[in-house]
Design an enzyme around this catalytic site. Structure first.
Site, PDB file in Angstrom:
ATOM      1  N   ASP A 162       2.597   0.701  -0.035  1.00  9.99           N
ATOM      2  CA  ASP A 162       2.867   2.042  -0.550  1.00  9.99           C
ATOM      3  C   ASP A 162       2.813   2.071  -2.070  1.00  9.99           C
ATOM      4  O   ASP A 162       2.523   1.073  -2.721  1.00  9.99           O
ATOM      5  CB  ASP A 162       4.204   2.587  -0.018  1.00  9.99           C
ATOM      6  CG  ASP A 162       5.374   1.676  -0.330  1.00  9.99           C
ATOM      7  OD1 ASP A 162       5.428   1.149  -1.454  1.00  9.99           O
ATOM      8  OD2 ASP A 162       6.235   1.494   0.552  1.00  9.99           O
TER       9      ASP A 162
ATOM     10  N   LYS B  59       3.620   6.917  -0.652  1.00  8.07           N
ATOM     11  CA  LYS B  59       4.541   8.039  -0.510  1.00  8.07           C
ATOM     12  C   LYS B  59       4.959   8.542  -1.884  1.00  8.07           C
ATOM     13  O   LYS B  59       5.317   7.771  -2.762  1.00  8.07           O
ATOM     14  CB  LYS B  59       5.793   7.618   0.261  1.00  8.07           C
ATOM     15  CG  LYS B  59       5.525   7.195   1.699  1.00  8.07           C
ATOM     16  CD  LYS B  59       6.810   6.794   2.373  1.00  8.07           C
ATOM     17  CE  LYS B  59       6.568   6.375   3.812  1.00  8.07           C
ATOM     18  NZ  LYS B  59       7.818   6.004   4.475  1.00  8.07           N
TER      19      LYS B  59
END
Length: 472
Positions: A248, A270
């Site tokens: 991520d 994210k």
């Protein structure tokens, strides 16, 4: 090659150590690990040698060395600071064809003791032929850090199956391929993580030649706050053997540079209110990839169990019967505070510390503000940059001093680290007027005042523009 590297069986065989100091003690322990029957001769000895004797682990004679002492010995070590005595021991040993080692005197030795990495029954010996023993120890240290301690258990498992494999594969090349696949795959990793019985069952299935696709494994790995040097040995090993890596936005480029070169990389980044891949889809993707027999590394910034949703992911894995491991990482609060010179606890300023998320599941900041506003504690807010004004107002409303020191740490532990210091009242204006990028951590508490004295990391950076003071 000045010496022939060999391993000698000294189990239950008489070995002599002349000398009773600290070096002699280390040599005695070396021989005891190989199950030798050790006799020590010295006019005086250190307390550790005396204890070995009192525990009946060695035979000890408190006397001067005599020529007759070498009778029936299969190996001799002289570890004294008496040059003439060392020479005498060496000459007598040579005359009687007994291997002898004289500490720090290669010319008097017929064998030398290497530095070793012990993963019994796997043992690695490193020698500099007496030229640079410190260098040999440094090499040993590097090997110690890269070889899992359970390599010995893997060797024992292989030994238990050796005859079966030999019976199954008459061709030596076939056997080699089988073992290479075993030692570099999921079976080995299960041994390293302590799942010996699972590894044994999987090895039997592999030996039986089952056509069923072997289920892979998922590694939930904490990538730490940014500095790749802060990774654990286990994290690095799993990153470098994974077939697929799901990562991520919070994983730094330095950490990503250490994953296996030919691994498939899947970005599941994210950001606030913008998930490239929804969490539910990430959970299912982990399951699907593992069912394809792949080794999957789910690489997260910080620690996977501190605001990392790691619990949700392994719940799904457990429900689907997927084997997994979780590797802790240094969480951002610890890494960023340390690299900013801000201790999270301190006897004079803070007796407790709380980690708080500034971005809850429902998007609100429904927090116990009364508890957070008490004195003598440190609060670390994760993901709170956009809620800085709200948290400032709430903490002041519930009794915290408007002058409470605050630090914002941007891209902590990396060369791009910036640290802003201000007060709780002025925090909203700082966030409004400065261009501050995520990931940024907010630290609130009197401990922030210690930064001026304890800051060490910024001083190592080439630029002096990495630290900022806002609002006096």
């Amino acid at each position: 090659m000045n010496y022939l590297p060999i391993f000698i069986d000294i189990k239950q065989k008489p070995c002599l150590v002349v000398g009773g100091g600290d070096i002699a003690y280390r040599k005695i322990n070396f021989l005891l690990k190989a199950h030798g029957q050790v006799t020590c001769i010295a006019k005086s000895s250190c307390k550790n040698v005396v204890k070995l004797a009192s525990d009946n682990k060695i035979i000890y004679f408190e006397k001067s060395f005599e020529a007759s002492d070498i009778k029936e010995q299969v190996l001799i070590v002289s570890a004294t600071d008496n040059t003439s005595l060392n020479k005498q021991v060496s000459e007598l040993s040579n005359q009687n064809n007994i291997p002898v080692n004289v500490v720090d005197s290669p010319d008097l030795c017929t064998f030398i003791m290497p530095s070793i990495v012990d993963r019994s029954p796997i043992v690695i010996a490193i020698s500099s032929a007496g030229k640079a023993p410190v260098l040999a120890r440094l090499i040993r240290a590097k090997l110690e850090s890269t070889l899992p301690h359970a390599y010995g258990k893997l060797a024992e498992l292989a030994g238990n199956f050796r005859d079966k494999v030999k019976e199954k594969f008459s061709n030596i090349e076939d056997r080699r391929y089988f073992w290479e696949k075993t030692f570099s795959g999921i079976i080995a990793e299960k041994v390293f993580s302590g799942k010996i019985q699972e590894a044994k069952a999987d090895l039997q299935v592999q030996l039986d030649g089952s056509t069923k696709t072997q289920v892979g494994e998922v590694y939930l790995v904490g990538g730490g706050p940014g500095d790749p040097d802060l990774l654990t040995f286990k994290a690095l090993r799993l990153m470098q053997q994974a077939d697929v890596v799901l990562y991520d936005r919070l994983v730094s480029n330095g950490v990503m540079g250490l994953v296996r070169r030919d691994a498939q990389l899947i970005y599941v980044g994210k950001e606030r209110d913008n998930h490239v891949v929804p969490q539910g889809d990430i959970n299912q993707l982990l399951v699907n990839l593992a069912k394809q027999g792949r080794r999957v590394c789910r690489l997260k910034g910080g620690d996977p169990f501190i605001f990392g949703r790691g619990g949700e992911e392994i719940e799904t894995l457990a429900e689907n019967g997927i084997s997994f491991q979780v590797v802790p990482g240094i969480t951002a609060a610890s890494g960023c505070s340390t690299y900013s010179g801000i201790p999270l606890t301190h006897r004079d300023y803070s007796q407790s510390c709380r980690f708080v998320t500034g971005h809850l599941k429902d998007g609100s900041m429904n927090l116990p503000w009364h508890e957070l506003s008490v004195e003598q504690q440190t609060i670390v807010f994760y993901m709170a940059l956009n809620g800085a004004r709200h948290l400032s107002e709430q903490l002041i409303t519930h009794g915290m001093s408007p002058d409470m020191p605050v630090a914002l740490v941007e891209k902590g532990t990396t060369p791009e680290q910036k640290v802003y210091t201000t007060t709780l009242k002025k925090l909203p204006d700082l966030v409004k007027n400065e261009i501050i990028h995520a990931p940024t951590l907010i630290i609130i508490g009197e401990v922030v005042t210690l930064r001026e004295k304890l800051n060490w990391f910024d001083a190592k950076l080439a630029s002096s523009k990495k630290s900022y003071l806002f609002g006096g």
